[in-house]
Design a protein around this motif. Structure first.
Motif, PDB file in Angstrom:
ATOM      1  N   SER A  62     -34.151  38.230  11.010  1.00  0.00           N
ATOM      2  CA  SER A  62     -33.294  39.373  11.312  1.00  0.00           C
ATOM      3  C   SER A  62     -33.448  39.789  12.776  1.00  0.00           C
ATOM      4  CB  SER A  62     -33.649  40.554  10.393  1.00  0.00           C
ATOM      5  OG  SER A  62     -33.593  40.179   9.038  1.00  0.00           O
ATOM      6  N   PRO A  63     -32.997  38.938  13.719  1.00  0.00           N
ATOM      7  CA  PRO A  63     -33.190  39.250  15.137  1.00  0.00           C
ATOM      8  C   PRO A  63     -32.258  40.363  15.621  1.00  0.00           C
ATOM      9  CG  PRO A  63     -31.890  37.249  14.915  1.00  0.00           C
ATOM     10  CD  PRO A  63     -32.323  37.637  13.524  1.00  0.00           C
ATOM     11  N   ILE A  64     -32.716  41.063  16.636  1.00  0.00           N
ATOM     12  CA  ILE A  64     -31.898  42.069  17.307  1.00  0.00           C
ATOM     13  C   ILE A  64     -31.974  41.826  18.813  1.00  0.00           C
ATOM     14  CG2 ILE A  64     -32.157  43.852  15.536  1.00  0.00           C
ATOM     15  CD1 ILE A  64     -34.299  45.144  17.289  1.00  0.00           C
ATOM     16  N   SER A  65     -31.007  42.361  19.536  1.00  0.00           N
ATOM     17  CA  SER A  65     -31.014  42.320  20.999  1.00  0.00           C
ATOM     18  C   SER A  65     -31.035  43.744  21.523  1.00  0.00           C
ATOM     19  CB  SER A  65     -29.766  41.602  21.531  1.00  0.00           C
ATOM     20  OG  SER A  65     -29.782  40.230  21.180  1.00  0.00           O
ATOM     21  N   ILE A  66     -31.861  43.997  22.531  1.00  0.00           N
ATOM     22  CA  ILE A  66     -31.962  45.320  23.135  1.00  0.00           C
ATOM     23  C   ILE A  66     -30.970  45.401  24.291  1.00  0.00           C
ATOM     24  CG2 ILE A  66     -33.482  47.017  24.185  1.00  0.00           C
ATOM     25  CD1 ILE A  66     -34.199  46.245  21.296  1.00  0.00           C
ATOM     26  N   ASP A  67     -30.076  46.370  24.235  1.00  0.00           N
ATOM     27  CA  ASP A  67     -29.079  46.552  25.288  1.00  0.00           C
ATOM     28  C   ASP A  67     -29.506  47.574  26.328  1.00  0.00           C
ATOM     29  OD1 ASP A  67     -27.379  44.727  24.088  1.00  0.00           O
ATOM     30  OD2 ASP A  67     -26.309  46.239  22.930  1.00  0.00           O
ATOM     31  N   GLU A  68     -30.198  48.626  25.873  1.00  0.00           N
ATOM     32  CA  GLU A  68     -30.514  49.717  26.799  1.00  0.00           C
ATOM     33  C   GLU A  68     -31.688  50.529  26.261  1.00  0.00           C
ATOM     34  OE1 GLU A  68     -27.980  53.209  29.119  1.00  0.00           O
ATOM     35  OE2 GLU A  68     -27.527  52.784  27.016  1.00  0.00           O
ATOM     36  N   VAL A  69     -32.553  50.953  27.161  1.00  0.00           N
ATOM     37  CA  VAL A  69     -33.640  51.881  26.830  1.00  0.00           C
ATOM     38  C   VAL A  69     -33.614  52.985  27.879  1.00  0.00           C
ATOM     39  CG1 VAL A  69     -36.116  52.208  26.531  1.00  0.00           C
ATOM     40  CG2 VAL A  69     -35.054  50.062  25.801  1.00  0.00           C
ATOM     41  N   LYS A  70     -33.496  54.235  27.444  1.00  0.00           N
ATOM     42  CA  LYS A  70     -33.446  55.346  28.401  1.00  0.00           C
ATOM     43  C   LYS A  70     -34.321  56.491  27.938  1.00  0.00           C
ATOM     44  CE  LYS A  70     -28.936  56.497  26.384  1.00  0.00           C
ATOM     45  NZ  LYS A  70     -27.496  56.642  26.663  1.00  0.00           N
ATOM     46  N   MET A  71     -34.756  57.298  28.878  1.00  0.00           N
ATOM     47  CA  MET A  71     -35.624  58.440  28.610  1.00  0.00           C
ATOM     48  C   MET A  71     -34.860  59.726  28.886  1.00  0.00           C
ATOM     49  SD  MET A  71     -38.858  56.732  30.584  1.00  0.00           S
ATOM     50  CE  MET A  71     -37.723  55.954  31.751  1.00  0.00           C
ATOM     51  N   LEU A  72     -34.912  60.656  27.937  1.00  0.00           N
ATOM     52  CA  LEU A  72     -34.170  61.898  28.051  1.00  0.00           C
ATOM     53  C   LEU A  72     -35.077  63.084  27.752  1.00  0.00           C
ATOM     54  CD1 LEU A  72     -30.950  60.908  26.058  1.00  0.00           C
ATOM     55  CD2 LEU A  72     -31.215  60.920  28.535  1.00  0.00           C
ATOM     56  N   ASN A  73     -34.709  64.222  28.299  1.00  0.00           N
ATOM     57  CA  ASN A  73     -35.389  65.468  27.958  1.00  0.00           C
ATOM     58  C   ASN A  73     -34.820  66.022  26.660  1.00  0.00           C
ATOM     59  OD1 ASN A  73     -37.038  65.699  30.360  1.00  0.00           O
ATOM     60  ND2 ASN A  73     -35.154  66.185  31.474  1.00  0.00           N
ATOM     61  N   VAL A  74     -35.630  66.782  25.946  1.00  0.00           N
ATOM     62  CA  VAL A  74     -35.177  67.435  24.720  1.00  0.00           C
ATOM     63  C   VAL A  74     -35.615  68.893  24.740  1.00  0.00           C
ATOM     64  CG1 VAL A  74     -35.253  65.322  23.351  1.00  0.00           C
ATOM     65  CG2 VAL A  74     -37.261  66.809  23.431  1.00  0.00           C
ATOM     66  N   VAL A 134     -33.244  53.929  22.263  1.00  0.00           N
ATOM     67  CA  VAL A 134     -33.139  52.468  22.343  1.00  0.00           C
ATOM     68  C   VAL A 134     -31.830  52.048  21.683  1.00  0.00           C
ATOM     69  CG1 VAL A 134     -34.262  50.281  21.829  1.00  0.00           C
ATOM     70  CG2 VAL A 134     -35.644  52.369  22.089  1.00  0.00           C
ATOM     71  N   ARG A 135     -30.977  51.416  22.453  1.00  0.00           N
ATOM     72  CA  ARG A 135     -29.721  50.908  21.900  1.00  0.00           C
ATOM     73  C   ARG A 135     -29.851  49.398  21.710  1.00  0.00           C
ATOM     74  NH1 ARG A 135     -24.838  52.888  20.866  1.00  0.00           N
ATOM     75  NH2 ARG A 135     -23.031  51.505  20.864  1.00  0.00           N
ATOM     76  N   ALA A 136     -29.687  48.952  20.457  1.00  0.00           N
ATOM     77  CA  ALA A 136     -29.853  47.541  20.116  1.00  0.00           C
ATOM     78  C   ALA A 136     -28.681  47.085  19.262  1.00  0.00           C
ATOM     79  CB  ALA A 136     -31.172  47.327  19.380  1.00  0.00           C
ATOM     80  N   ARG A 137     -28.594  45.761  19.053  1.00  0.00           N
ATOM     81  CA  ARG A 137     -27.535  45.190  18.227  1.00  0.00           C
ATOM     82  C   ARG A 137     -28.131  44.170  17.272  1.00  0.00           C
ATOM     83  NH1 ARG A 137     -25.067  41.886  20.905  1.00  0.00           N
ATOM     84  NH2 ARG A 137     -26.088  42.162  22.918  1.00  0.00           N
ATOM     85  N   PHE A 138     -27.666  44.202  16.017  1.00  0.00           N
ATOM     86  CA  PHE A 138     -28.025  43.147  15.069  1.00  0.00           C
ATOM     87  C   PHE A 138     -27.244  41.886  15.416  1.00  0.00           C
ATOM     88  CE2 PHE A 138     -28.713  47.039  12.554  1.00  0.00           C
ATOM     89  CZ  PHE A 138     -30.017  46.835  12.157  1.00  0.00           C
TER      90      PHE A 138
END
Length: 258
Positions: free
Chosen positions: A159-171, A6-10
């Motif tokens: 303390s709000p944040i905004s979600i820029d991207e959510v992605k699913m990856l293999n590990v 999850v990529r977010a920004r303060f």
């Protein structure tokens, strides 16, 4: 195993408290993993129409334990404006001065009269990105992803944040003994070889932490964490698992989690 990143920004930064002092205590310098779990649990409660508390084995728990059932570990990485300068911490000087109002004869180590207001602080990181990695399985992947999109704040309501991207990856798991990581890691799992980092006490995720019916000492749930200011090279200690995802990000996680 999968990882949801999850990529977010303060918006401006954050205010986060350790449950040890008054509400006006200084903010922790970095988010705790328990704070991340709380932010994700907010989305889960909206999706499943859950109350704030649940009953399990006759005890009352925070609904956050429902999110713990969906994942095996959580970590994050902060992208700081300057690794050398780190985070920008402020404190309210007026509140600090109120401490001087205590009578001098009551100021000594262990005094029960040191009850005055603590200095109030904030961490300013306007626009700073934070990347949260949630380790889960195929069955819970959809619910974790939807919960991540519903994160609205990290810390207090201010303390709000905004979600820029959510992605699913293999590990996949690797046996490497020295790796480069940019993610927060419990100190007992690694020894830092090179790089700029901070090491501070933060709450460690644990099922008992969310038990609301038991009186407990919160300090027993604090552990030291290594928090990279930049990608750091670490030696992996015993009791650790080394995981690498499709983007070649390395994580050192405990064998036994919550």
């Amino acid at each position: 195993m999968k990882v949801v990143k999850v990529r977010a920004r303060f918006h401006w930064g954050f205010v986060l408290r350790q449950p040890l002092y008054t509400a006006t205590q200084p903010s922790t310098k970095y988010p705790a993993l328990t704070s991340i779990i709380g932010a994700l649990s907010y989305g889960l409660t909206k999706l499943k129409a859950l109350p704030e508390t649940v009953v399990s084995a006759s005890d009352i728990y925070s609904t956050s334990i429902e999110f713990l059932k969906l994942c095996s570990w959580i970590t994050y990485s902060l992208e700081l404006p300057s690794p050398i300068m780190g985070v920008f911490e402020t404190r309210d000087i007026n509140r600090i001065l109120t401490v001087l109002g205590i009578r001098r004869q009551n100021i000594y180590p262990g005094s029960p009269y040191l009850w005055a207001i603590q200095s109030h602080g904030k961490i300013y990181l306007p626009g700073a990105p934070i990347e949260v990695s949630i380790f889960t399985d195929e069955e819970a992947l959809d619910m974790v992803t939807k919960s991540a999109w519903l994160m609205v704040r990290l810390g207090s309501r201010e303390s709000p944040i905004s979600i820029d991207e959510v992605k699913m990856l293999n590990v996949k798991e690797t046996t490497e003994k020295e790796v480069v990581t940019r993610f927060i890691t419990p100190s007992e799992l690694v020894k830092v070889i090179k790089g700029i980092y901070d090491e501070i006490d933060l709450p460690y995720p644990n099922i008992d932490w969310y038990n609301l019916t038991k009186i407990k000492d919160p300090r027993k749930y604090l552990r030291k964490f290594v928090i990279p200011r930049e990608p750091i090279k670490v030696k992996v200690e015993q009791g650790s698992r080394v995981i690498v995802d499709d983007e070649n990000d390395y994580y050192v996680i405990p064998v036994k989690t919550w």
